[in-house]
Design a protein around this motif. Structure first.
Motif, mmCIF file in Angstrom:
data_model
loop_
_atom_site.group_PDB
_atom_site.id
_atom_site.type_symbol
_atom_site.label_atom_id
_atom_site.label_comp_id
_atom_site.label_asym_id
_atom_site.label_seq_id
_atom_site.Cartn_x
_atom_site.Cartn_y
_atom_site.Cartn_z
ATOM 1 N N PHE A 107 0.928 -1.114 -0.021
ATOM 2 C CA PHE A 107 -0.117 -0.330 0.315
ATOM 3 C C PHE A 107 1.051 0.846 -0.116
ATOM 4 O O PHE A 107 0.700 2.433 -0.706
ATOM 5 C CB PHE A 107 -1.043 0.059 0.964
ATOM 6 N N LEU A 108 2.554 1.143 0.602
ATOM 7 C CA LEU A 108 2.826 2.509 0.223
ATOM 8 C C LEU A 108 3.618 2.589 -0.973
ATOM 9 O O LEU A 108 3.243 3.885 -0.775
ATOM 10 C CB LEU A 108 3.981 2.213 1.462
ATOM 11 N N VAL A 109 3.410 1.871 -1.393
ATOM 12 C CA VAL A 109 3.953 1.585 -3.138
ATOM 13 C C VAL A 109 3.679 1.831 -3.581
ATOM 14 O O VAL A 109 3.595 3.610 -4.333
ATOM 15 C CB VAL A 109 4.412 0.930 -3.366
ATOM 16 N N LEU A 110 2.041 2.439 -3.548
ATOM 17 C CA LEU A 110 0.701 3.105 -4.896
ATOM 18 C C LEU A 110 0.632 4.417 -4.078
ATOM 19 O O LEU A 110 0.585 5.339 -4.636
ATOM 20 C CB LEU A 110 -0.294 2.012 -3.826
ATOM 21 N N LEU A 111 0.631 4.456 -2.749
ATOM 22 C CA LEU A 111 0.824 5.837 -2.045
ATOM 23 C C LEU A 111 2.025 6.809 -2.387
ATOM 24 O O LEU A 111 1.698 8.159 -3.103
ATOM 25 C CB LEU A 111 0.310 6.031 -0.031
ATOM 26 N N LEU A 112 2.911 6.019 -2.655
ATOM 27 C CA LEU A 112 3.937 7.110 -2.777
ATOM 28 C C LEU A 112 3.843 7.402 -4.599
ATOM 29 O O LEU A 112 4.439 8.014 -5.602
ATOM 30 C CB LEU A 112 5.704 5.845 -3.217
ATOM 31 N N LEU A 113 3.872 6.305 -5.082
ATOM 32 C CA LEU A 113 3.877 6.672 -6.934
ATOM 33 C C LEU A 113 2.422 7.144 -7.503
ATOM 34 O O LEU A 113 2.524 7.824 -8.150
ATOM 35 C CB LEU A 113 3.782 4.789 -7.115
ATOM 36 N N ASN A 114 1.146 6.859 -6.894
ATOM 37 C CA ASN A 114 0.008 7.731 -6.903
ATOM 38 C C ASN A 114 0.172 9.592 -6.451
ATOM 39 O O ASN A 114 -1.022 9.904 -6.824
ATOM 40 C CB ASN A 114 -1.023 7.634 -6.367
ATOM 41 N N GLY A 115 1.328 10.096 -6.386
ATOM 42 C CA GLY A 115 1.590 11.569 -6.388
ATOM 43 C C GLY A 115 0.942 12.060 -5.261
ATOM 44 O O GLY A 115 0.009 13.144 -5.216
ATOM 45 N N SER A 116 0.514 11.331 -3.680
ATOM 46 C CA SER A 116 0.002 12.381 -2.967
ATOM 47 C C SER A 116 0.592 13.760 -2.636
ATOM 48 O O SER A 116 1.681 13.634 -2.941
ATOM 49 C CB SER A 116 -0.717 11.366 -1.596
ATOM 50 N N ASN A 117 -0.170 14.352 -1.883
ATOM 51 C CA ASN A 117 0.020 16.336 -1.945
ATOM 52 C C ASN A 117 1.592 15.795 -0.585
ATOM 53 O O ASN A 117 2.833 16.452 -1.570
ATOM 54 C CB ASN A 117 -0.733 16.600 -0.937
ATOM 55 N N TYR A 118 2.203 14.912 0.263
ATOM 56 C CA TYR A 118 3.433 15.005 0.656
ATOM 57 C C TYR A 118 3.963 14.347 0.286
ATOM 58 O O TYR A 118 5.141 14.706 0.846
ATOM 59 C CB TYR A 118 3.270 14.244 2.160
ATOM 60 N N ILE A 119 3.909 13.937 -0.996
ATOM 61 C CA ILE A 119 4.931 13.410 -1.339
ATOM 62 C C ILE A 119 5.799 14.179 -2.485
ATOM 63 O O ILE A 119 7.402 13.623 -2.940
ATOM 64 C CB ILE A 119 4.360 12.319 -2.754
ATOM 65 N N GLY A 120 5.461 15.258 -2.676
ATOM 66 C CA GLY A 120 6.377 16.558 -3.082
ATOM 67 C C GLY A 120 7.303 17.082 -2.588
ATOM 68 O O GLY A 120 8.382 17.613 -3.381
ATOM 69 N N PHE A 122 10.327 15.027 -1.681
ATOM 70 C CA PHE A 122 10.599 13.454 -2.494
ATOM 71 C C PHE A 122 10.751 14.261 -4.175
ATOM 72 O O PHE A 122 10.347 14.465 -4.678
ATOM 73 C CB PHE A 122 10.747 12.375 -2.082
ATOM 74 N N THR A 123 12.084 13.968 -4.273
ATOM 75 C CA THR A 123 12.681 13.494 -5.642
ATOM 76 C C THR A 123 12.006 12.259 -6.246
ATOM 77 O O THR A 123 12.005 11.648 -5.660
ATOM 78 C CB THR A 123 13.782 14.186 -6.168
ATOM 79 N N PRO A 124 11.507 12.383 -7.808
ATOM 80 C CA PRO A 124 11.140 11.710 -8.232
ATOM 81 C C PRO A 124 12.065 10.131 -8.316
ATOM 82 O O PRO A 124 12.564 9.204 -8.082
ATOM 83 C CB PRO A 124 11.280 11.144 -9.764
ATOM 84 N N THR A 125 14.067 10.424 -7.970
ATOM 85 C CA THR A 125 14.739 9.517 -7.826
ATOM 86 C C THR A 125 14.375 9.240 -6.286
ATOM 87 O O THR A 125 14.331 7.622 -6.265
ATOM 88 C CB THR A 125 16.460 10.398 -8.335
ATOM 89 N N GLN A 126 14.560 9.403 -5.591
ATOM 90 C CA GLN A 126 13.879 9.364 -3.930
ATOM 91 C C GLN A 126 13.216 8.045 -3.970
ATOM 92 O O GLN A 126 12.960 7.834 -3.332
ATOM 93 C CB GLN A 126 13.877 10.207 -3.096
ATOM 94 N N ILE A 127 12.347 8.591 -4.434
ATOM 95 C CA ILE A 127 10.345 7.950 -4.936
ATOM 96 C C ILE A 127 10.811 6.481 -5.082
ATOM 97 O O ILE A 127 10.463 5.553 -4.825
ATOM 98 C CB ILE A 127 9.195 8.468 -5.636
ATOM 99 N N ASN A 128 11.577 6.938 -5.881
ATOM 100 C CA ASN A 128 11.984 5.037 -6.788
ATOM 101 C C ASN A 128 12.246 4.162 -5.563
ATOM 102 O O ASN A 128 12.350 2.970 -5.515
ATOM 103 C CB ASN A 128 12.454 5.979 -8.361
ATOM 104 N N ALA A 129 13.475 4.778 -5.076
ATOM 105 C CA ALA A 129 13.979 4.077 -3.901
ATOM 106 C C ALA A 129 13.237 3.982 -3.324
ATOM 107 O O ALA A 129 13.766 3.051 -2.413
ATOM 108 C CB ALA A 129 15.224 5.200 -3.414
ATOM 109 N N LEU A 130 12.472 4.556 -2.372
ATOM 110 C CA LEU A 130 11.602 4.019 -1.907
ATOM 111 C C LEU A 130 11.066 3.233 -1.684
ATOM 112 O O LEU A 130 10.865 1.966 -1.386
ATOM 113 C CB LEU A 130 10.983 5.477 -0.187
#
Length: 231
Positions: A107-120, A122-130
């Motif tokens: 579920f956390l993977v989906l939250l990261l990839l679906n661009g919730s407000n707080y994901i801003g 993180f950089t795309p590279t950081q999101i991918n790493a997470l």
């Protein structure tokens, strides 16, 4: 409820899991996850999010089946030795709880990839790493619940062997599968460089399917069962 009806329901539920589990545990990960390539993995999940969610739904269905199956298997084996049957049951129930909790990683993977407000933040590279971190965490928890499953199988296999109302060969096969899970999972933890070898060894566990097939086709030996249940 008639014990053979319980046995056959348990067998059918186990066979259903034999179909569901490889889809979510093998097909979906091997299709979407590219080891050591976080960007490609994240892109695969985004473009095939339906498949990823279907894998999660399959895992959730397995968890629900496990709850019912754990109770049925306890009823099936408790006449042999109630104390050991409880140990086997608690081990499988603990495994099921870990399986459910482990889905939070997905579920956390989906939250990261679906661009919730707080994901801003993180950089795309950081999101991918997470994303890769949570996927690896999910895989690691599988090792833990696999060890609990090995404990369940070892005890359940022993009780099956001792029962007299289930075939001794089935008990032996369950013990072999339990030992296989124990060796492959501890081996992965202690000798990660040989992970591929231990993963291939885990394929032996498919012989476990003999148990549900026997329950569905033959059930239990009622004459032997009554020796335990008749005072």
């Amino acid at each position: 409820m008639n014990i053979n009806k319980i046995a056959r329901i348990a067998g059918l539920l186990t066979m259903l899991m034999v179909i569901l589990a490889p889809f979510s545990m093998i097909y979906v990960p091997t299709t979407l996850i590219v080891p050591d390539n976080a960007a490609t993995t994240a892109a695969n999940i985004m473009t095939s999010q339906g498949l990823f969610r279907l894998g999660m739904a399959s895992d959730l269905l397995v968890v629900l089946i496990e709850v019912a199956l754990t109770a049925l298997l306890y009823v099936l084996i408790k006449p042999v030795n109630k104390t050991l049957a409880l140990v086997a049951t608690f081990a499988r129930l603990a495994m099921t709880i870990l399986q459910a909790i482990n889905l939070f990683n997905l579920f956390l993977v989906l939250l990261l990839l679906n661009g919730s407000n707080y994901i801003g933040a993180f950089t795309p590279t950081q999101i991918n790493a997470l994303v890769m971190l949570f996927l690896n965490a999910h895989e690691s928890v599988v090792i833990i619940w696999g060890l609990l499953f090995s404990l369940h199988l070892l005890i359940f296999g022993y009780l099956t062997y001792q029962s007299g109302y289930l075939p001794k060969i089935i008990g032996i096969l369950l013990i072999i599968v339990g030992l296989n899970y124990l060796i492959s999972n501890f081996g992965t933890i202690l000798l990660p460089q040989y992970k591929a070898l231990f993963t291939s060894l885990a394929a032996i566990s498919f012989i476990e399917v003999a148990f549900p097939l026997w329950l569905v086709i033959k059930g239990v030996n009622l004459a032997q069962w009554k020796k335990y249940t008749t005072v």
